[in-house]
Write a protein that holds these residues in place. Structure first.
Motif, PDB file in Angstrom:
ATOM      1  N   ILE A   1       0.872  -1.165   0.000  1.00 12.53           N
ATOM      2  CA  ILE A   1       0.000   0.000   0.000  1.00 12.53           C
ATOM      3  C   ILE A   1       0.910   1.217   0.000  1.00 12.53           C
ATOM      4  N   THR A   2       0.462   2.308  -0.590  1.00 10.48           N
ATOM      5  CA  THR A   2       1.342   3.477  -0.616  1.00 10.48           C
ATOM      6  C   THR A   2       0.949   4.457   0.479  1.00 10.48           C
TER       7      THR A   2
ATOM      8  N   GLU B   1       0.355   7.487   0.014  1.00  8.95           N
ATOM      9  CA  GLU B   1      -0.749   8.304  -0.521  1.00  8.95           C
ATOM     10  C   GLU B   1      -2.077   7.597  -0.269  1.00  8.95           C
ATOM     11  N   GLU B   2      -2.097   6.281  -0.541  1.00  9.24           N
ATOM     12  CA  GLU B   2      -3.339   5.537  -0.341  1.00  9.24           C
ATOM     13  C   GLU B   2      -3.784   5.576   1.125  1.00  9.24           C
TER      14      GLU B   2
END
Lengths: 549, 248, 315
Positions: B202-203, B205-206
């Motif tokens: 997962i990033t 940003e996410e």
């Protein structure tokens, strides 16, 4: 006790150029043929490359064969050799530049690259893993597992978590047997399992004894204005000539304002007062070398023995269930001072011989004698054959005459005869009192350094509480024989300060083994005049952690 | 109870780091990288909680570039059940990492978070405390013993000059000190299996976290070399000098 | 703009590390021209308040006397401090780099949504600091963009201010709320004849020059006199004189005491890596060329077997 077992098609001991090339080539063929192979590489270093130390100038011939698109794949060969200089150091001040026509062709480096073989191995390991090879750094192959029929059936990894008495600690983990149809031994020069195999299967029957050198190398960061990427210096003569020893130095300008500098001391030296470490340290004060190092900063240090006997000393490389490859066998071409391309080629050839056997549904375990023929047909044999006299000529006739013979043989006419050098290196030492003692200058802390500061830069670490991995067959020999006759040369040939003779304060002497300092160079196993020291693997992941070496 | 363990990829403890000539950072080119030793202790503690039946699941999480998956796999090989990689190529500072971990703690409904007390590169000793603050959890830092009983984590902490025992309501954050346990070795079959386990990605940003660094490093220098000091001629002179220095 | 120092104490005694942290605060104050307050948070800590008001260069001693902070629980301290910082528009909050300070400072910083800067060894300007990283092998100069700076101060890097000449006013703060997240159970001072190596104020170590394990008793006698911990070089450990857990160095324990006495230790770089952060280094060695003399603040070239008994007698 029954140990846990895992089975593979091929188990490879040592993630160096030979072992990784075998792995890559095997997987390439398997993937092409749509076959499944299980290949496991064990590596005693904490990571791939951690124990790799080499000059190095790399000839890309074998790499071109293995990965023709290596440039695209980002292989770390980024600094082409642009200028080749060869020197004869006459003394601590003077040197003579040797013209190119006076040097053997094998010493010419056009088309080659200055690189870190450690980084090349890191890259090869990535390629191998992408191809499906399982690589396990931090696992040392401790013992050979033999089948009931006497064939090599695999290896056993060392136990982890034993204390200095050999008793299990709280985190003890027993080693495992890794069994394989075929096991590849590619431990590098003087591998401790390779040594066992050579003796057990008489692999060196009818060949000259192996000969060795001890390479000591440093990495320096130097001022930008002194840096000439691609410039390569080689040379011989002083300081080893002072003690009638032989060897040669190298100094390569690589990238990032870094240079590598090193000295290879031939381990057949006869004067037990010789300290290869101190020879190297004083050599750096020669104006030819110091002009590049002054104002620079030493950033890494390491040492490793090299097998340089060439074709004359090359043992049989196959036995039932196993192959012995690369420097573990001794495929280095000493006339070029290069072993990477030859080690890789020995691995590629092994894969070519192994692959049909592996997919033939057999149980493995055969002596793949056809390797010999494949080897003989290859450029590897051709190259080693041409330079077979190189080392022996230097050993027998010294640097000047021997060197001249090499120029004639390689550049002008091939001799129809082979020179042999039959005295093993350990047997060459003369008693200390018959030899000139040597007063090495104290290190100045700028160009030259003491051993502890050097070992510090090799990032050497061993778990402290574990059995000593440097075994004495007879604990009395160092003090009863080596000390009176040779002034215990281990104190000097070890480039990491592992061996010391100490006063215990009551007038008695004690032989001290600081095994934690060991950089895994194997010199003690080679040079001990009584052949009383056996190098074995410490707990996995122990040893140096060389970056960029 | 789910246990979350945060692990960090750092330069190996055996490597002598060196400041780059341009003084921008230390040179980490091609040096060995490993799991931070304090994080190894955290993983070990979590595995032991699972083995004793207290933890149902052990999740390892790391934030950073793709290479840190190597350390997540090391955690899986030691016995963690699954791994989460929070992808970010930014320079992640403790506050940003704490915010990222806070999101994961919320999403995964974590009962206990174990982290190393500090990483051996930044030497910050902050992330666990910051995470506890953001998540409104109690914290047991510098732990040398952890016992879970009656819905509480009883943590023995190494404090200056002694030990302190505190009780923490769960969920809680614990950071490890060296003496908490001796980590096990990963076995070869487990390393092999860990290579095949999935790592969730997962990033930042996410997760909706602003990871912009708050601190900028202007310069990195070698520590000043110690100069040799004074020679003293006798023990008496030595003691006098030490008294002048105020250290006796 | 104002500076707040958080006092380190045990409800009875103000710890000397506070004086070092106040010194750092004063360096800041000189750069910024702002006042320095000292916060004492504890329970029944009147004697600490009295001591705090005597610390040189403090304007106000802010006191919160509450059961919730009797044991410095960070769950209770941090929200209280974060509120205080905002109410009083404090720009710099300084903690000691002790187990206590390191426990609380990051929690406060996170509540304020600012970075925390650890183990500050020098102050360049109000937002720029020097701090060691990589176990002291690199010094980073860092600048924060946050409006509030939360720092922990390495006490050995700043000479402590006078703790008796000040005359600060005492200001009482409101009660500290118990967040009921954590509870104190017990605290025990580690009972040991000698302090632990890594936390001792004085360390005396022996090397190969000790010649055998029995001779370490000479070091122990000196150590007992001055409350020092006893260490050893790797050479001494490798030679089997003493056990592994006494090793100071790269692969052993890293120590940074106020006083480090190296006896019969040559000073190999592996050893220096474990003690070079010590404030004062003393070397006693009979080898004039021992590298340890290059780093020692005080060098005594002498036979240790004569020097140690004399040291014990004279101390």
């Amino acid at each position: 006790m029954q140990r846990e077992q895992m089975e593979f098609d091929v188990v490879i001991v040592g993630a160096g150029p030979a072992g990784l090339s075998t792995a890559c080539r095997l997987m390439q063929q398997a993937n092409e043929a749509g076959k499944e192979l299980s290949i496991c590489v064990v590596e005693k270093g904490a990571e791939v490359g951690a124990h790799i130390l080499s000059g190095a100038i790399i000839e890309p011939r074998a790499l071109n064969e293995l990965f023709p698109n290596w440039e695209e794949l980002g292989a770390p060969l980024s600094v082409p050799v642009t200028e080749d200089q060869i020197y004869f150091l006459r003394d601590s001040e003077k040197s003579i530049k040797v013209s190119n026509i006076m040097t053997p062709k094998s010493m010419h480096n056009h088309g080659n690259y200055i690189a870190s073989v450690g980084n090349l191995c890191r890259w090869l390991a990535e390629q191998a893993e992408n191809l499906g090879v399982e690589i396990f750094p931090g696992f040392a192959a401790d013992r050979i597992v033999y089948g009931e029929d006497g064939r090599v059936a695999g290896i056993s990894t060392g136990d982890m978590g034993l204390d200095s008495e050999g008793k299990p600690k709280a985190n003890y983990m027993a080693g495992m047997d890794l069994l394989a149809k075929y096991t590849i031994f590619s431990e590098g020069c003087r591998g401790h399992l390779g040594k066992e195999l050579i003796a057990k299967f008489d692999l060196d029957d009818g060949v000259d004894p192996q000969h060795y050198g001890l390479g000591i190398k440093e990495l320096w960061e130097i001022p930008n204005e002194l840096h000439q990427p691609g410039l390569v210096l080689h040379g011989t003569g002083w300081p080893l000539s002072d003690s009638a020893s032989t060897g040669g130095f190298f100094l390569y300008h690589t990238d990032n304002n870094q240079i590598v500098v090193g000295l290879i001391t031939d381990l057949n030296y006869s004067n037990p007062h010789v300290s290869p470490y101190d020879e190297f340290q004083r050599m750096k004060h020669h104006p030819l070398i110091s002009k590049y190092l002054s104002g620079g900063k030493r950033i890494s240090y390491g040492a490793r023995a090299i097998a340089k006997g060439g074709l004359n000393s090359l043992p049989k490389m196959t036995m039932p269930g196993a192959l012995l490859l690369g420097c573990d066998a001794g495929t280095l071409n000493f006339s070029k001072i290069k072993g990477t391309h030859t080690a890789m080629k020995s691995g590629i050839l092994a894969a070519d011989v192994l692959f049909p056997e592996l997919i033939s549904q057999g149980n493995g375990g055969l002596d793949l004698v056809q390797y010999k023929e494949v080897f003989k047909q290859s450029w590897l044999h051709d190259e080693l054959f041409k330079s077979r006299n190189f080392g022996a000529a230097l050993h027998k006739y010294g640097t000047l005459v021997g060197g001249a013979l090499n120029v004639i043989e390689q550049n002008i006419v091939s001799f129809p005869f082979t020179l042999h050098d039959t005295a093993p290196d350990y047997a060459c030492l003369k008693p200390a009192d018959e030899c000139k003692s040597i007063n090495y200058p104290k290190p100045d802390g700028l160009l030259s350094f003491d051993k502890p500061s050097s070992v510090f830069l090799s990032n050497t670490y061993h778990e402290e509480d574990q059995p000593c991995h440097l075994k004495l067959k007879d604990g009395d020999v160092p003090l009863s024989n080596n000390l009176p006759v040779f002034n215990e040369p281990a104190q000097r040939y070890c480039p990491a300060g592992v061996y010391e003779v100490l006063d215990d304060g009551n007038g008695a002497k004690r032989f001290q083994i600081n095994s934690q300092n060991c950089v895994h160079c194997k010199t003690c196993d080679i040079k001990d005049p009584a052949q009383n020291i056996t190098w074995t693997v410490p707990e996995g992941a122990g040893g140096p952690s060389y970056p960029n070496m | 109870m789910k246990v979350l363990v945060a692990v960090k990829r750092v330069v190996d403890a055996s490597v002598q780091v060196r400041v780059k000539a341009d003084k921008t950072a230390v040179d980490l080119a091609n040096v060995k990288m490993s799991m931070n030793p304090f994080c190894e202790i955290a993983v070990e503690e979590a595995i032991r909680l699972k083995e004793s039946g207290i933890a149902e699941e052990v999740i390892v999480v790391s934030a950073g570039e793709d290479a840190c998956q190597e350390q997540l796999r090391a955690g899986l090989a030691l016995g963690a059940d699954r791994a989460i990689h929070i992808q970010s190529d930014a320079e992640l500072q403790p506050l940003a990492v704490a915010k990222l971990l806070h999101k994961v703690v919320d999403q995964e409904n974590i009962g206990l978070v174990i982290l190393g007390k500090q990483s051996i590169d930044g030497d910050n000793n902050q992330t666990g405390q910051m995470l506890a603050a953001l998540a409104g959890m109690p914290q047991g830092t510098f732990a040398s013993n952890v016992v879970i009983e009656n819905g509480e984590a009883v943590v023995t902490r190494e404090v200056d000059g002694g030990l302190q025992q505190i009780g923490l309501k769960l969920p809680a954050v614990v950071t490890t000190d060296l003496r908490l346990n001796e980590p096990r070795y990963a076995s070869l079959p487990n390393i092999m299996k860990a290579k095949r386990k999935p790592v969730a990605q997962i990033t930042a940003e996410e997760l909706g976290v602003d990871v912009a660094p708050r601190l900028s490093t202007l310069e990195v220098n070698d520590p000043p070399a110690r100069a040799s000091g004074k020679r003293v001629g006798s023990v008496v002179e030595l003691i006098d000098a030490l008294k002048v220095e105020g250290v006796l | 703009m104002s500076i707040l120092v958080i006092a380190e104490h045990d409800n009875n005694q103000l710890k000397s590390a506070t004086a070092n942290t106040v010194a750092a605060a004063q360096k800041l104050s000189a750069l910024m021209g702002s006042s320095v307050d000292l916060a004492v948070l504890g329970q029944d800590c009147q004697s600490v308040v009295t001591q705090a008001s005597s610390v040189e260069g403090i304007d106000n001693v802010l006191v919160a006397d509450s059961a919730a902070v009797a044991h410095q629980l960070p769950e209770n301290l941090a929200p209280f401090l974060a509120d205080l910082v905002q109410q009083k528009a404090i720009t710099h909050v300084l903690f000691c780099s002790t187990a206590q300070g390191k426990n609380v400072a990051p929690r406060v910083a996170a509540l304020l949504d600012v970075a925390q800067i650890s183990e500050v060894t020098d102050i360049i300007d109000e937002a720029t600091f020097i701090r060691p990283t990589y176990a002291g092998n690199a010094l980073a100069k860092v600048k924060t963009s946050d409006p509030i700076k939360v720092l922990t101060i390495r006490s050995t890097a700043f000479d402590g201010v006078d703790m008796t000449s000040g005359a600060a006013s005492v200001v009482a703060l409101s009660d500290v709320k118990d967040q009921e997240l954590s509870r104190f159970i017990t605290e025990s001072v580690v009972e040991s004849d000698r302090p632990e190596l890594t936390s001792a104020r004085v360390v005396i170590s022996g090397g190969r020059g000790m010649q055998n394990g029995e001779n370490f008793s000479l070091l122990e006698s000196v150590a007992d006199k001055i409350g020092a911990a006893v260490g050893a070089s790797r050479a001494a450990v490798d030679a089997g004189y003493v056990s592994n857990d006494m090793q100071v160095g790269q692969t052993g324990k890293i120590v940074a005491p106020d006083l480090y006495i190296a006896v019969g230790i040559s000073g190999a770089i592996q050893h220096l890596a474990g003690m070079k952060e010590s404030k004062v280094i003393v070397a006693i060695n009979n080898d004039e060329e021992a590298p340890i003399f290059n780093v020692a603040d005080l060098s005594l070239h002498a036979d240790l077997f004569e020097a140690l008994p004399e040291l014990e007698k004279t101390l």
